[in-house]
Scaffold this motif. Structure first.
Motif, mmCIF file in Angstrom:
data_model
loop_
_atom_site.group_PDB
_atom_site.id
_atom_site.type_symbol
_atom_site.label_atom_id
_atom_site.label_comp_id
_atom_site.label_asym_id
_atom_site.label_seq_id
_atom_site.Cartn_x
_atom_site.Cartn_y
_atom_site.Cartn_z
ATOM 1 N N LEU A 275 0.695 -1.188 -0.342
ATOM 2 C CA LEU A 275 -0.324 0.287 0.218
ATOM 3 C C LEU A 275 0.851 0.956 0.023
ATOM 4 N N GLY A 276 1.897 1.446 0.612
ATOM 5 C CA GLY A 276 3.010 2.255 0.153
ATOM 6 C C GLY A 276 3.009 2.757 -0.886
ATOM 7 N N ARG A 277 3.687 1.315 -1.413
ATOM 8 C CA ARG A 277 4.729 1.939 -2.268
ATOM 9 C C ARG A 277 2.799 2.292 -3.928
ATOM 10 N N LEU A 278 2.096 1.794 -3.891
ATOM 11 C CA LEU A 278 0.901 2.216 -4.271
ATOM 12 C C LEU A 278 1.119 3.699 -4.102
ATOM 13 N N LYS A 279 0.555 4.089 -2.720
ATOM 14 C CA LYS A 279 0.887 5.702 -2.542
ATOM 15 C C LYS A 279 1.356 6.594 -2.418
ATOM 16 N N ASP A 280 2.822 6.158 -3.057
ATOM 17 C CA ASP A 280 4.131 7.219 -3.561
ATOM 18 C C ASP A 280 3.947 7.252 -4.947
ATOM 19 N N GLU A 281 3.226 6.050 -5.485
ATOM 20 C CA GLU A 281 2.738 5.750 -6.925
ATOM 21 C C GLU A 281 1.426 6.779 -7.531
ATOM 22 N N GLY A 282 0.878 7.321 -6.513
ATOM 23 C CA GLY A 282 -0.399 7.667 -6.383
ATOM 24 C C GLY A 282 -1.301 7.248 -7.396
ATOM 25 N N LEU A 283 -1.047 5.986 -7.064
ATOM 26 C CA LEU A 283 -2.332 5.266 -7.104
ATOM 27 C C LEU A 283 -3.454 4.562 -5.933
ATOM 28 N N LEU A 284 -2.687 4.791 -4.293
ATOM 29 C CA LEU A 284 -3.550 4.695 -3.392
ATOM 30 C C LEU A 284 -4.793 4.961 -3.870
ATOM 31 N N HIS A 285 -5.955 4.067 -3.874
ATOM 32 C CA HIS A 285 -7.856 4.334 -3.572
ATOM 33 C C HIS A 285 -7.881 4.239 -2.011
ATOM 34 N N HIS A 286 -9.306 4.550 -1.940
ATOM 35 C CA HIS A 286 -9.070 4.361 0.228
ATOM 36 C C HIS A 286 -9.975 2.838 0.029
ATOM 37 N N SER A 287 -10.287 2.347 -1.232
ATOM 38 C CA SER A 287 -10.442 0.927 -0.817
ATOM 39 C C SER A 287 -9.808 0.041 -0.665
ATOM 40 N N HIS A 288 -8.412 0.058 -0.353
ATOM 41 C CA HIS A 288 -6.683 -0.130 -0.759
ATOM 42 C C HIS A 288 -6.586 0.097 0.623
ATOM 43 N N VAL A 289 -7.141 1.451 1.403
ATOM 44 C CA VAL A 289 -6.638 1.560 2.527
ATOM 45 C C VAL A 289 -7.297 0.838 3.643
ATOM 46 N N SER A 290 -8.593 0.525 3.416
ATOM 47 C CA SER A 290 -9.727 0.238 4.019
ATOM 48 C C SER A 290 -9.449 -1.648 4.003
ATOM 49 N N PHE A 291 -8.755 -1.742 2.382
ATOM 50 C CA PHE A 291 -8.792 -3.570 2.428
ATOM 51 C C PHE A 291 -7.087 -4.002 3.773
ATOM 52 N N GLY A 292 -6.333 -3.264 3.898
ATOM 53 C CA GLY A 292 -5.533 -2.767 4.838
ATOM 54 C C GLY A 292 -5.814 -2.889 6.561
ATOM 55 N N LYS A 293 -6.315 -1.584 6.270
ATOM 56 C CA LYS A 293 -7.343 -2.185 8.192
ATOM 57 C C LYS A 293 -7.377 -2.485 8.432
ATOM 58 N N LEU A 294 -8.476 -3.796 7.595
ATOM 59 C CA LEU A 294 -9.260 -4.332 7.590
ATOM 60 C C LEU A 294 -8.401 -6.376 7.965
ATOM 61 N N ALA A 295 -8.038 -5.647 7.389
ATOM 62 C CA ALA A 295 -6.583 -6.865 6.755
ATOM 63 C C ALA A 295 -5.879 -6.717 8.505
ATOM 64 N N ASN A 296 -5.119 -5.625 8.439
ATOM 65 C CA ASN A 296 -3.789 -5.786 9.539
ATOM 66 C C ASN A 296 -4.513 -5.515 10.401
ATOM 67 N N VAL A 297 -5.077 -5.221 11.412
ATOM 68 C CA VAL A 297 -5.594 -4.838 12.331
ATOM 69 C C VAL A 297 -6.164 -6.634 12.671
ATOM 70 N N ARG A 298 -7.211 -7.313 11.955
ATOM 71 C CA ARG A 298 -7.653 -8.528 12.308
ATOM 72 C C ARG A 298 -6.231 -9.231 12.784
ATOM 73 N N ALA A 299 -5.370 -8.961 12.156
ATOM 74 C CA ALA A 299 -4.354 -10.421 12.051
ATOM 75 C C ALA A 299 -3.340 -10.093 13.227
ATOM 76 N N ALA A 300 -3.330 -8.735 13.601
ATOM 77 C CA ALA A 300 -2.702 -8.039 15.000
ATOM 78 C C ALA A 300 -3.549 -8.847 15.799
ATOM 79 N N GLN A 301 -4.406 -8.253 16.090
ATOM 80 C CA GLN A 301 -5.514 -9.205 17.139
ATOM 81 C C GLN A 301 -4.839 -10.986 17.498
ATOM 82 N N ARG A 302 -5.150 -11.306 16.640
ATOM 83 C CA ARG A 302 -4.577 -12.576 16.265
ATOM 84 C C ARG A 302 -3.263 -13.312 16.762
#
Length: 389
Positions: A307-334
């Motif tokens: 997601l960081g590379r996408l953001k630096d390329e100007g290609l990050l969509h807000h739904s990408h960020v939702s994907f990241g928050k959903l996936a990574n918070v779940r993973a961290a909680q586990r």
């Protein structure tokens, strides 16, 4: 070559020299200057001198570091993410301070403010000499910020604000609050100096999570502001939501740090805790837990970097960020829950970081969009149909 348990897939190999330098600088600072104190702050539910913490982070160039000009460092998105990861590896409250200051309050001023507003606030906020907060959430308006009750009305050339904001990080120590309010022309953003008559901030006590962070209720009772207190380019709900997307990007990285901290603590404990005549890391069930945590930690870091590379390329969509928050918070909680189980009874104490991270992640899972909100955002991206209304 044997993989490094702390970066099993060698994710950080893809970092540039400057990105590595920022990672190492923030990691060293966080471990040396912040980690020795954070358990005590968490236990007491307070930070004795939050302004000193802000100045230290400002001196390191971490406040608004992804913004350009006005005393901001102007780093790329991956560097900002790495800073968030290393701060949240110590405590979510520290990353929250940086996120609210830089990705919410400063970003709102940088993106939507006048030149005069930028010059007045951003250099001091970048240095940590002024602290900002972001007043969007209300007691009855969380996931649906468009239903906010705070109102701003015109009286001559002035604005008068009335309303209440809730769960505001940095609220009671802030010098300026970015407050969002409904007007007859829609939602607008306002810069509210916290020393104006009618403004008050009440610290929220009794928190069991995110205790090494200041959370407040903001009350605006007939707060009168000059006409130029409005952010001239902030019109409509999309303005604050764009700031939230910036903060969520930091969370995607931050929780990867919390997960790594829990995994490393569990790995160290499993190697040294002896039962039945040998380290518990030698038992199959414990190794299974360690393997599960290893996969989650590395998946989280891979997602954050992508997601960081996408953001630096100007290609990050807000739904990408939702994907990241959903996936990574779940993973961290586990990871946090599993690490707690590896520690047994010792895992509930502040001698180890896992229970502190575990309860902090309960807050992180809620703020900047709940799991349900991000799932529905992904659903809308997939189907083209919104389930919000």
């Amino acid at each position: 070559m044997t993989p490094n348990p702390h970066d099993f897939l060698d994710v950080d190999r893809d970092l540039g020299d400057e990105e590595r330098a920022i990672r190492d600088t923030v990691r060293d600072y966080a471990r040396t200057e912040l980690l020795p104190h954070v358990a005590g702050w968490f236990e007491s539910g307070s930070i004795p001198d939050p302004r000193a913490v802000a100045r230290g982070l400002g001196a390191l160039g971490l406040l608004g570091m992804h913004l350009d000009g006005y005393g901001c460092a102007g780093t790329n998105a991956v560097s900002y993410g790495l800073a968030c990861r290393e701060l949240e590896a110590v405590d979510s409250g520290l990353r929250s301070l940086v996120s609210v200051q830089g990705s919410l309050a400063m970003t709102a001023i940088h993106a939507f403010g006048s030149e005069e507003q930028k010059r007045e606030w951003l250099p001091r906020m970048a240095a940590g000499e002024a602290i900002g907060c972001f007043g969007l959430t209300e007691p009855d308006s969380g996931s649906d910020p468009g239903s906010m009750r705070t109102r701003a009305r015109r009286e001559g050339s002035d604005w008068v604000l009335d309303g209440t904001k809730m769960w505001i990080t940095n609220g009671s120590v802030a010098d300026v609050a970015v407050v969002w309010a409904g007007t007859e022309d829609g939602i607008r953003g306002f810069l509210v100096p916290t020393d104006v008559p009618g403004f008050s901030a009440n610290v929220i006590h009794g928190k069991i999570s995110l205790r090494a962070s200041i959370t407040s209720e903001l009350v605006l009772d007939g707060v009168r502001l000059p006409g130029d207190a409005a952010l001239p380019l902030a019109e409509g709900i999309r303005a604050p939501l764009s700031c939230l997307s910036e903060a969520r990007f930091g969370i995607v990285w931050g929780v990867a740090g919390a997960a790594r901290s829990c995994f490393e603590a569990a790995l160290d404990y499993a190697r040294t805790r002896t039962q039945f005549g040998r380290p518990i890391g030698g038992f199959q069930l414990t190794q299974g837990k360690l393997a599960d945590m290893l996969v989650d930690v590395n998946h989280a870091n891979l997602t954050a970097l992508r997601l960081g590379r996408l953001k630096d390329e100007g290609l990050l969509h807000h739904s990408h960020v939702s994907f990241g928050k959903l996936a990574n918070v779940r993973a961290a909680q586990r990871v946090a829950a599993t690490a707690r189980s590896v520690h047994g009874a010792n895992g509930i104490t502040l001698e180890y970081p896992v229970m502190r991270h575990m309860v902090n992640l309960e807050t992180v899972a809620t703020y900047e969009g709940t799991e349900e909100i991000h799932a529905l955002t992904l659903g809308r991206a997939l189907t083209g149909h919104s389930a919000f209304r």
